[in-house]
Write a protein that holds these residues in place. Structure first.
Motif, PDB file in Angstrom:
ATOM      1  N   VAL A 190     -40.758 -45.332 -39.994  1.00 52.38           N
ATOM      2  CA  VAL A 190     -39.402 -46.008 -40.442  1.00 52.38           C
ATOM      3  C   VAL A 190     -38.576 -45.291 -41.648  1.00 52.38           C
ATOM      4  O   VAL A 190     -39.723 -44.504 -42.087  1.00 52.38           O
ATOM      5  CB  VAL A 190     -40.285 -47.338 -41.031  1.00 52.38           C
ATOM      6  N   ILE A 191     -37.494 -45.405 -41.684  1.00 54.58           N
ATOM      7  CA  ILE A 191     -36.751 -44.614 -43.183  1.00 54.58           C
ATOM      8  C   ILE A 191     -35.974 -45.507 -43.585  1.00 54.58           C
ATOM      9  O   ILE A 191     -35.971 -46.907 -43.595  1.00 54.58           O
ATOM     10  CB  ILE A 191     -35.772 -44.183 -41.812  1.00 54.58           C
ATOM     11  N   SER A 192     -36.859 -45.029 -44.778  1.00 49.93           N
ATOM     12  CA  SER A 192     -35.600 -46.222 -46.406  1.00 49.93           C
ATOM     13  C   SER A 192     -35.020 -45.631 -47.061  1.00 49.93           C
ATOM     14  O   SER A 192     -35.220 -44.041 -47.034  1.00 49.93           O
ATOM     15  CB  SER A 192     -37.455 -46.933 -46.498  1.00 49.93           C
ATOM     16  N   SER A 193     -34.117 -46.099 -47.727  1.00 53.60           N
ATOM     17  CA  SER A 193     -33.811 -45.513 -48.884  1.00 53.60           C
ATOM     18  C   SER A 193     -33.615 -46.593 -49.942  1.00 53.60           C
ATOM     19  O   SER A 193     -34.511 -47.688 -50.288  1.00 53.60           O
ATOM     20  CB  SER A 193     -31.795 -46.036 -48.512  1.00 53.60           C
ATOM     21  N   SER A 194     -33.557 -45.434 -51.039  1.00 53.82           N
ATOM     22  CA  SER A 194     -33.745 -46.612 -52.500  1.00 53.82           C
ATOM     23  C   SER A 194     -33.059 -45.912 -53.277  1.00 53.82           C
ATOM     24  O   SER A 194     -31.910 -44.359 -53.693  1.00 53.82           O
ATOM     25  CB  SER A 194     -34.869 -45.783 -53.376  1.00 53.82           C
ATOM     26  N   LYS A 217     -32.455 -42.167 -55.257  1.00 55.21           N
ATOM     27  CA  LYS A 217     -31.792 -41.099 -54.737  1.00 55.21           C
ATOM     28  C   LYS A 217     -32.625 -40.319 -53.731  1.00 55.21           C
ATOM     29  O   LYS A 217     -31.596 -39.467 -53.532  1.00 55.21           O
ATOM     30  CB  LYS A 217     -31.346 -40.045 -55.912  1.00 55.21           C
ATOM     31  N   THR A 218     -33.894 -41.012 -53.250  1.00 53.37           N
ATOM     32  CA  THR A 218     -34.185 -40.537 -51.657  1.00 53.37           C
ATOM     33  C   THR A 218     -34.260 -41.448 -50.975  1.00 53.37           C
ATOM     34  O   THR A 218     -34.117 -42.132 -50.856  1.00 53.37           O
ATOM     35  CB  THR A 218     -36.009 -40.068 -52.470  1.00 53.37           C
ATOM     36  N   ILE A 219     -34.363 -40.404 -49.421  1.00 52.99           N
ATOM     37  CA  ILE A 219     -35.129 -41.564 -47.957  1.00 52.99           C
ATOM     38  C   ILE A 219     -35.964 -41.401 -47.716  1.00 52.99           C
ATOM     39  O   ILE A 219     -36.587 -39.458 -48.091  1.00 52.99           O
ATOM     40  CB  ILE A 219     -33.870 -41.091 -47.313  1.00 52.99           C
ATOM     41  N   ARG A 220     -36.886 -41.790 -47.524  1.00 61.00           N
ATOM     42  CA  ARG A 220     -38.008 -41.599 -47.154  1.00 61.00           C
ATOM     43  C   ARG A 220     -38.566 -41.563 -45.383  1.00 61.00           C
ATOM     44  O   ARG A 220     -37.847 -42.963 -45.444  1.00 61.00           O
ATOM     45  CB  ARG A 220     -39.366 -41.654 -47.774  1.00 61.00           C
ATOM     46  N   GLN A 245     -48.147 -44.020 -44.252  1.00 67.78           N
ATOM     47  CA  GLN A 245     -47.979 -43.261 -44.619  1.00 67.78           C
ATOM     48  C   GLN A 245     -46.781 -42.004 -44.566  1.00 67.78           C
ATOM     49  O   GLN A 245     -46.541 -42.294 -43.990  1.00 67.78           O
ATOM     50  CB  GLN A 245     -49.218 -42.064 -44.751  1.00 67.78           C
ATOM     51  N   GLU A 246     -46.190 -41.694 -46.129  1.00 69.15           N
ATOM     52  CA  GLU A 246     -45.312 -40.781 -46.137  1.00 69.15           C
ATOM     53  C   GLU A 246     -45.107 -40.118 -45.644  1.00 69.15           C
ATOM     54  O   GLU A 246     -45.888 -39.341 -45.149  1.00 69.15           O
ATOM     55  CB  GLU A 246     -44.660 -41.139 -47.238  1.00 69.15           C
ATOM     56  N   MET A 247     -44.346 -39.664 -44.246  1.00 70.61           N
ATOM     57  CA  MET A 247     -44.176 -38.054 -44.218  1.00 70.61           C
ATOM     58  C   MET A 247     -43.357 -37.096 -44.095  1.00 70.61           C
ATOM     59  O   MET A 247     -43.621 -35.945 -43.927  1.00 70.61           O
ATOM     60  CB  MET A 247     -43.401 -38.649 -41.901  1.00 70.61           C
ATOM     61  N   LYS A 248     -42.015 -38.098 -44.663  1.00 67.80           N
ATOM     62  CA  LYS A 248     -41.322 -36.516 -45.613  1.00 67.80           C
ATOM     63  C   LYS A 248     -40.506 -37.622 -46.321  1.00 67.80           C
ATOM     64  O   LYS A 248     -39.591 -38.416 -46.501  1.00 67.80           O
ATOM     65  CB  LYS A 248     -40.363 -36.329 -44.045  1.00 67.80           C
ATOM     66  N   GLN A 249     -39.677 -36.677 -47.589  1.00 71.33           N
ATOM     67  CA  GLN A 249     -38.925 -36.720 -48.230  1.00 71.33           C
ATOM     68  C   GLN A 249     -37.255 -36.238 -47.462  1.00 71.33           C
ATOM     69  O   GLN A 249     -37.550 -35.180 -47.573  1.00 71.33           O
ATOM     70  CB  GLN A 249     -38.569 -36.907 -49.478  1.00 71.33           C
ATOM     71  N   PHE A 250     -36.136 -37.105 -47.724  1.00 71.35           N
ATOM     72  CA  PHE A 250     -35.095 -36.254 -47.408  1.00 71.35           C
ATOM     73  C   PHE A 250     -33.639 -36.390 -49.426  1.00 71.35           C
ATOM     74  O   PHE A 250     -34.038 -37.156 -49.537  1.00 71.35           O
ATOM     75  CB  PHE A 250     -34.124 -37.389 -46.839  1.00 71.35           C
ATOM     76  N   ILE A 251     -33.985 -34.883 -50.071  1.00 72.79           N
ATOM     77  CA  ILE A 251     -32.915 -35.107 -51.137  1.00 72.79           C
ATOM     78  C   ILE A 251     -32.252 -34.142 -51.072  1.00 72.79           C
ATOM     79  O   ILE A 251     -32.290 -33.603 -50.327  1.00 72.79           O
ATOM     80  CB  ILE A 251     -34.818 -34.465 -51.893  1.00 72.79           C
ATOM     81  N   GLY A 252     -30.983 -35.436 -51.444  1.00 69.63           N
ATOM     82  CA  GLY A 252     -29.946 -34.704 -51.626  1.00 69.63           C
ATOM     83  C   GLY A 252     -28.861 -35.486 -52.615  1.00 69.63           C
ATOM     84  O   GLY A 252     -27.665 -35.013 -52.959  1.00 69.63           O
TER      85      GLY A 252
END
Length: 337
Positions: free
Chosen positions: A157-161, A164-167, A175-182
């Motif tokens: 599952v991909i999520s936005s918030s 300011k992150t995407i997870r 469990q959280e696998m990765k964060q996309f920060i930018g």
């Protein structure tokens, strides 16, 4: 005597001939007029039929964001619930409860057995479709979670918030696998590409970003002068459509940004491609739903029946029907003519 008879015959025949020609010409004019009138009546009947059909299918509805899946619609609501509607029965068949604040998004898994939802309570939840029970609660976001979507294989599952992150999340473990920060501002939406290799996101920082899922890096960034509200991949994964507070744009071949002419004059709430990728449907705050030809960039049709902002719209899997949801408390089904 014979000459006089010929003169008399010509005297009577010529007016009769002229009268006959005049009558024939009049008949032609009348026939043409009747044909035009019949054609106009047929067009009017078609228009009236379209509006009657569009008004016929109406379901009472109190929710915000929705997704269709075959004969069901799932709706995320401001009243903290997720509701499932059966389109054929035209009634609510299930209510999922567990979130403590407004639910922003809810989607079916590819196999239809699981639902993912996200909320202003900063959580993402997985639900069993058949029993209506909560399976897992995914925590980690620090603020309002604006969107959540399954990958096409249903494993992540991909999520936005607003944090300011995407997870990226593992469905089985939660469990959280990765964060996309930018992004530098609230992230409003995020979507997987059909092959799950890329994700696209949009935010209040006026940018749309395309990320590589494996590396977590931004591979392309597009900037507009306004906040981007929603984003959607085409079925072939080659294009992205996005909407802002007054316009619709398309990223073609994931390389260049093309702004369609201004179609809406208020906040555009949602955009989606038809299954064949040839049409875009959009909805906005003035209650209008618009169909746009992708190749020509022209409006095909404007549907104006909702009396309040339309906050969700989507095509059926065969592209022959459109489902819309509005703050006027209705879901409407639209059949393409």
């Amino acid at each position: 005597k014979q000459t006089e008879i010929e003169v008399i015959i010509r005297h009577w025949y010529q007016p009769l001939f002229i009268q006959k020609r005049w009558i024939e010409d009049l008949n032609i004019l009348i026939s043409q007029y009747i044909i035009v009138c019949i054609f106009a009546v047929i067009i009017i009947i078609m228009i009236i039929y379209a509006h009657i059909y569009f008004k016929k299918k109406k379901i009472q509805f109190t929710d915000e964001i929705f997704q269709s899946n075959g004969n069901k619609i799932i709706a995320a609501s401001d009243d903290t619930t997720i509701r499932i509607w059966n389109l054929y029965l035209e009634k609510e068949i299930q209510i999922l409860q567990g979130h403590s604040q407004a639910v922003n998004d809810a989607q079916f898994s590819p196999d239809g057995n699981t639902i993912v939802s996200c909320s202003k309570d900063a959580t993402i939840r997985l639900w069993d479709t058949n029993f209506g029970t909560e399976i897992k609660k995914l925590t980690g976001h620090l603020d309002n979670v604006t969107a959540a979507q399954f990958s096409s294989n249903g494993q992540t599952v991909i999520s936005s918030s607003w944090d300011k992150t995407i997870r990226l999340w593992n469905v089985n473990s939660g469990q959280e696998m990765k964060q996309f920060i930018g992004h530098s501002e609230r992230v409003n939406d995020v979507q997987f590409s059909p092959d799950n290799q890329l994700i696209a996101s949009c935010a209040n920082d006026c940018t749309t970003r395309i990320w590589d899922v494996k590396s977590g890096e931004v591979i392309m960034k597009f900037r507009r002068g306004r906040s981007i509200e929603r984003i959607n991949f085409s079925r072939d994964g080659q294009s992205i459509v996005l909407c802002s507070d007054d316009a619709i744009a398309q990223i073609k071949n994931i390389t260049s940004l093309h702004i369609f002419k201004k179609l809406h004059y208020t906040l555009v709430r949602y955009v989606a491609y038809s299954p064949d990728g040839q049409t875009i449907v959009s909805c906005c705050d003035n209650g209008a739903i618009r169909l746009l030809d992708v190749a020509l960039g022209m409006e095909l049709q404007c549907l104006n029946i909702h009396t309040q902002p339309v906050i969700g719209v989507d095509f059926s899997s065969d592209g022959n029907m459109i489902v819309s949801a509005s703050k006027d408390k209705t879901i409407r089904l639209w059949k393409r003519l």
